[in-house]
Structures are given as C-alpha cells and as structure tokens.
Design an enzyme around this catalytic site. Structure first.
Site, PDB file in Angstrom:
ATOM      1  N   VAL A 134       9.537  19.295  12.448  1.00 53.46           N
ATOM      2  CA  VAL A 134      10.181  18.830  13.684  1.00 53.46           C
ATOM      3  C   VAL A 134      10.466  17.425  13.617  1.00 53.46           C
ATOM      4  CG1 VAL A 134       7.693  18.716  14.534  1.00 53.46           C
ATOM      5  CG2 VAL A 134       9.558  18.953  16.211  1.00 53.46           C
ATOM      6  N   LYS A 138       8.348  -1.334  -1.589  1.00 55.12           N
ATOM      7  CA  LYS A 138       7.682  -0.930  -0.616  1.00 55.12           C
ATOM      8  C   LYS A 138       8.744  -0.003   0.567  1.00 55.12           C
ATOM      9  CE  LYS A 138       4.691   0.617   2.117  1.00 55.12           C
ATOM     10  NZ  LYS A 138       3.480   1.023   2.540  1.00 55.12           N
ATOM     11  N   GLU A 185      -1.491   8.730   5.071  1.00 54.95           N
ATOM     12  CA  GLU A 185      -2.448   8.989   5.929  1.00 54.95           C
ATOM     13  C   GLU A 185      -3.063  10.525   5.551  1.00 54.95           C
ATOM     14  OE1 GLU A 185      -2.225   7.629   9.817  1.00 54.95           O
ATOM     15  OE2 GLU A 185      -1.466   5.660   8.984  1.00 54.95           O
ATOM     16  N   CYS A 232       4.899   4.201   9.518  1.00 56.61           N
ATOM     17  CA  CYS A 232       5.705   3.288   8.525  1.00 56.61           C
ATOM     18  C   CYS A 232       7.278   3.723   8.281  1.00 56.61           C
ATOM     19  CB  CYS A 232       5.160   3.569   7.177  1.00 56.61           C
ATOM     20  SG  CYS A 232       3.446   2.817   6.814  1.00 56.61           S
ATOM     21  N   GLU A 279       0.723  -1.127   0.080  1.00 56.33           N
ATOM     22  CA  GLU A 279       0.049   0.018  -0.016  1.00 56.33           C
ATOM     23  C   GLU A 279       1.048   1.295   0.222  1.00 56.33           C
ATOM     24  OE1 GLU A 279      -3.367   0.245  -0.264  1.00 56.33           O
ATOM     25  OE2 GLU A 279      -2.631   1.957  -0.891  1.00 56.33           O
TER      26      GLU A 279
END
Ligand code: UDX
Ligand code: UDX
Length: 466
Positions: A271, A221, A166, A277, A162
């Site tokens: 920051v 990935k 987000e 991930c 995937e």
C-alpha cells in the site's frame, strides 16, 4: 587508540538498539546512552523489559544482559560526553517544517545543538560519530562548530551510517552486510577511523568493514535508502498495471527476482512504503540535487515519492469505489497501523494517509494493531490537522481485539503485514461482518482462495481479474 567509554546522544530507534549491541559485544567498553527525554530514559531503565520504548524482537534479552553492567541509560548528557572518548550522535533529523527547504531539507537543529553541547563540555580529545542520516557535508558544519566554540581540544568527525531496518534491528546489527565508516584522509583521521573499526571488529569480520572518506559515507546512506525505496515504488507502479491487465504482481516479482542481476528482495508490492527514513532521505536528496542545480537528478528521485503517494491514494480510492462509491457511516476495519510488521513505529505509515482519506469520506474506522497504542494512532492523525481531535476520536476507534475490531464491519483493510493476521479464524470474522464482506489486502499476505471460499470479496494489491 583503544576506546573505553562510548556516549550516544539520542536513545531512539537507532541509538538504543545499536548501543545495546555494542555493549553486548564489547564488555570492555562502557556505553552510556543519553537523551533529553526523561520518560524515554526511564522506559529504557524499566525493570519490566516489555516497557522498553522501542519494540524489536530480541532486544529485551540483549538489554537485560548488558544493562547496568556496561550499558547505561541516563539524562545526564554532560557527564556522559565528558567521560567518553567516542560520542555517537543519533538524534532525529526530521524534514524541515519551516523556512528555506521547508518540506524537503533535513532539519539539523538537533545535530547543531549536540555539536555545541559537545564543544562546551569536552575537556579531552573526542571522536564524534555521525550516526543520524545527514545531508552530504554535514560533517564539515559539525567540525566548524566544534573547532570554533570548543575548549581547544581536538575533534575528529566520522560518518558511520546505520543500515538497520526496524523490526529486524537486532539481527541486522549482529550480522550486518557491511559497516561503513567515513573519516578524514589525514593521519589523525585514520587513527579515529581505526578506533571505530576496532569496536566493530569485536563481532564483524574486517572484510565487511568498509572505510571511505566522509562524503562518500554520508552520500552512500542516502543512496542506499533511495535505491531501496525506488525498488518499492517500481514494483508498486507495476502493481497498478497488473491490476488492469490481469497479471499478478507477486508472480511478476518472482519471475524478475530470479534474475541474479535484479535479486528477489524488496520486491513486495504494498500500500506504500513508510518509515522514518525513505521519504525523508529522498526529499533530502532531491533538495541537495536542486541546490546544486541538478534539476533532472532531483526530478528523477522525486518520482519515487510521487509514486508512493499515488499508491496510498489509489488504495483508499479503491475502497470507496468498491463500496458503491460511498463509505459514509460505514465501518471499515484496519488490520495494522505500524509502517511494517514487528515494530511499534508508525512514522510515515501508509495507514495514516489511508485513514485520513477515508475519514474525509466520513467512514468510521476501527483499528487493531498488535503493538501500536491508541495514543500513538490519534497523535498520528491529529498531526495532519485535517479535522479536530474530537472528530478523530469520534470517527476512529482503537480496539485491543481483532475480532471485535472486525465485528459488524463492511470491509477490512490490511495495512501492515503482521504474521498473526494470516492465522485468524476468518470464518468467524466473516460471520460477524456486513455482507458483502470485503477484504482489501494492502500487503498481499492473505490466501485469496481461502477467503473467497469463505465468501469474502477479496482484493489484493497488484492482482487483476483474469
Ligand atoms: C534515527 C536517525 O538518527 C535518523 O537520522 C534517521 O534518519 C532515523 O533514525 P531515530 O533513532 O529513529 O532516528 O529517532 P528517534 O527515535 O526520534 O530518536 C531520537 C532521540 O534523540 C529522541 O529520543 C530524542 O529525545 C533525542 N534527542 C533529540 C536528544 O536527546 N537531544 C536532542 O537535542 C534531540
Ligand atoms: C530502511 C532501510 O531498509 C534501512 O537500511 C535504513 O537503515 C533505514 O530505512 P526501515 O524503514 O526500518 O529501514 O524498513 P524497511 O524494511 O526498509 O521498510 C521500509 C518500508 O518499505 C516499509 O513500509 C515496508 O513495508 C516497505 N516495503 C519494503 C515494501 O512495501 N515492500 C518491500 O518489498 C520492502
């Protein structure tokens, strides 16, 4: 081979949105998302769409359209496995917290549990799709479990990583740059790959669906996330140099980003990167490289993490130094706790470490985040085990109102780049703060001139004094 039933194990940030989009785009396929977490499944089934366990812009509409039509959320894992021709594994793969590879390798225990459950339940041939990010060659472990413990049905293992981010999960899923499918190079493997290609072809142009062998797909990935994280650490490394030399990191980013070989994306100094991930995948990459004796490769990628930790540490150090070397008893307001805007996810968020550092300096922290709930914030801090839960509760307060959060505070630290922060009445905030009123913009989103004209002492990551 036409797929009519899909099961997805794991109703998290990846499984939930991905399956919702598949269901929307493939009305002829029944999609069942299962999870062992009953509360999570109940939330996915909640009539009130604002209660979905994952907040992603646009997701509620998609769930609304497909749910109970061809999209189902359930805790009956066995039944969903039994019915499906294709099973996605989308459970979490955290960094190991024990034993060999502790703190680096991916913990595959949930993946293995899923494989064993699939083997036990399956009575017909299945295509098993790895959606979770996994170390290279995990597919062979899954295959060995399935073949050796199964009921002599045929399993094909595909890797279909995937790439959604987000906060933009829905547009990323609807218009992916590419879909990657890795499978066996045997004729049976090719049939399985093709079955998944046909699912995606319902909305993704064929030219953007890439097929490779399983190992290339698994490694791609990890490589993609390592390259992305490396860009952030590279620009963050320059941000420190910019602060010393009087350069402005946004100007530098713009100047280099216009070089088409470099490109403008993923060059925003911050920051520090967070999320479930980047750190996990790089640690995993480092561990894999080391396990093959490739120490130089491992060291190279580990530096990306070292730089990221440094960036978080120096942000909190700078707050302490600027506030006259002590923050003890001083109220410091955090705007944002999520690891990036437009998500309620806080995993590995820079805010957690920055808060922990400042609490160790006896600061009193007040947090406002538009989407993150107080329980999550306390859980994130308690997990570090730096101090007792009671102390965390005493020293850190969570506020539902940004103005209240900033009231009587010595300094504001911007930890997440939520758009709404730029629209606040900063005059009003300034009036109610202790003076001098400091702003530490860890995301570089506020307008320096406006804030300085109001009277703030403004510090932006990556911007030095000229
Ligand atoms: C995903 C990927 O799968 C992971 O590999 C990637 O690196 C990060 O993103 P994500 O969807 O974010 O994980 O994880 P999470 O939100 O924790 O969801 C995983 C779900 O799997 C949880 O709801 C958990 O309850 C469920 N689960 C876990 C099971 O249903 N069965 C298990 O055995 C283990
Ligand atoms: C990432 C990958 O982008 C995605 O392809 C993969 O599937 C999962 O991991 P995600 O972690 O959801 O996605 O968000 P991402 O947008 O990549 O941001 C990761 C972190 O890097 C955030 O904390 C973000 O604030 C930070 N970041 C990103 C920067 O600090 N600067 C940037 O320029 C970009």
């Amino acid at each position: 081979m036409k797929i009519k039933n899909i099961c997805c194990i794991g109703a998290g940030y990846v499984g939930g949105p991905t399956m919702a989009v598949i269901a929307q785009k493939c009305p002829h396929i029944k999609v069942t998302v299962v999870d062992i977490n009953e509360a999570r499944i109940a939330a996915w089934n909640d009539k009130d769409l604002s209660k979905l366990p994952v907040f992603e812009p646009g997701l509620d509409d998609i769930v609304k359209g497909a749910r109970d039509r061809n999209l189902f959320f359930s805790t009956d894992v066995d039944k969903a496995i039994d019915e499906a021709e294709m099973i996605f594994i989308s459970v979490n793969t955290p960094t190991k917290t024990y034993g060999k590879g502790k703190g680096m390798a991916a913990d595959l225990k949930y993946i293995e549990l899923c494989a064993r459950q699939i083997a036990r339940v399956s009575k017909t041939d299945k295509i098993v799709v790895e959606k979770s990010t996994l170390p290279v060659r995990t597919a062979s472990a899954i295959k060995s479990i399935l073949d050796n413990t199964g009921n002599h049905v045929q399993f094909q293992i595909l890797s279909n990583p995937e790439f959604l981010a987000e906060g933009t999960a829905v547009p990323d899923l609807l218009n992916p740059d590419r879909v990657l499918i890795g499978g066996d190079t045997t004729p049976e493997g090719a049939i399985a790959v093709n079955a998944l290609v046909e699912v995606y072809e319902n909305w993704v142009p064929r030219a953007q669906i890439l097929t490779t062998n399983v190992w290339s797909s698994e490694l791609s990935k990890l490589t993609a996330n390592a390259f992305l994280a490396q860009r952030v650490s590279s620009i963050n490394a320059m941000s420190e140099l910019c602060e010393k030399t009087g350069a402005d990191v946004d100007e530098v980013a713009k100047a280099i980003g216009m070089d088409s070989r470099i490109g403008p994306k993923f060059l925003k100094a911050s920051v520090g990167f967070g999320g479930s991930c980047f750190q996990k995948d790089i640690l995993n990459l480092v561990y894999i490289a080391k396990s093959y004796g490739l120490d130089k490769v491992a060291d190279y990628w580990e530096q990306v993490i070292i730089m990221n930790n440094h960036q978080k540490q120096r942000f909190s150090d700078n707050i302490v130094n600027t506030l006259y070397n002590t923050v003890s008893g001083k109220k410091i307001t955090f705007l944002g706790w999520a690891f990036k805007k437009d998500t309620n996810d806080t995993r590995e968020s820079a805010a957690i470490n920055v808060a922990d550092n400042l609490l160790s300096e006896q600061a009193e922290i007040s947090v406002y985040d538009p989407k993150v709930v107080a329980e999550r914030i306390y859980a994130d801090l308690d997990y570090l085990n730096t101090r007792t839960e009671e102390e965390n509760k005493r020293l850190l307060k969570v506020s539902k109102d940004p103005y209240q959060a900033c009231n009587q505070s010595h300094a504001i630290a911007v930890l997440t780049e939520w758009d709404e922060f730029t629209t606040y009445d900063w005059e009003r905030i300034y009036k109610n703060m202790k003076k001098p009123a400091f702003v530490f913009d860890g995301r570089g989103i506020l307008d320096q001139e406006t804030l300085e004209n109001i009277g703030f002492v403004y510090y932006k990551i990556g911007s030095g004094v000229e």
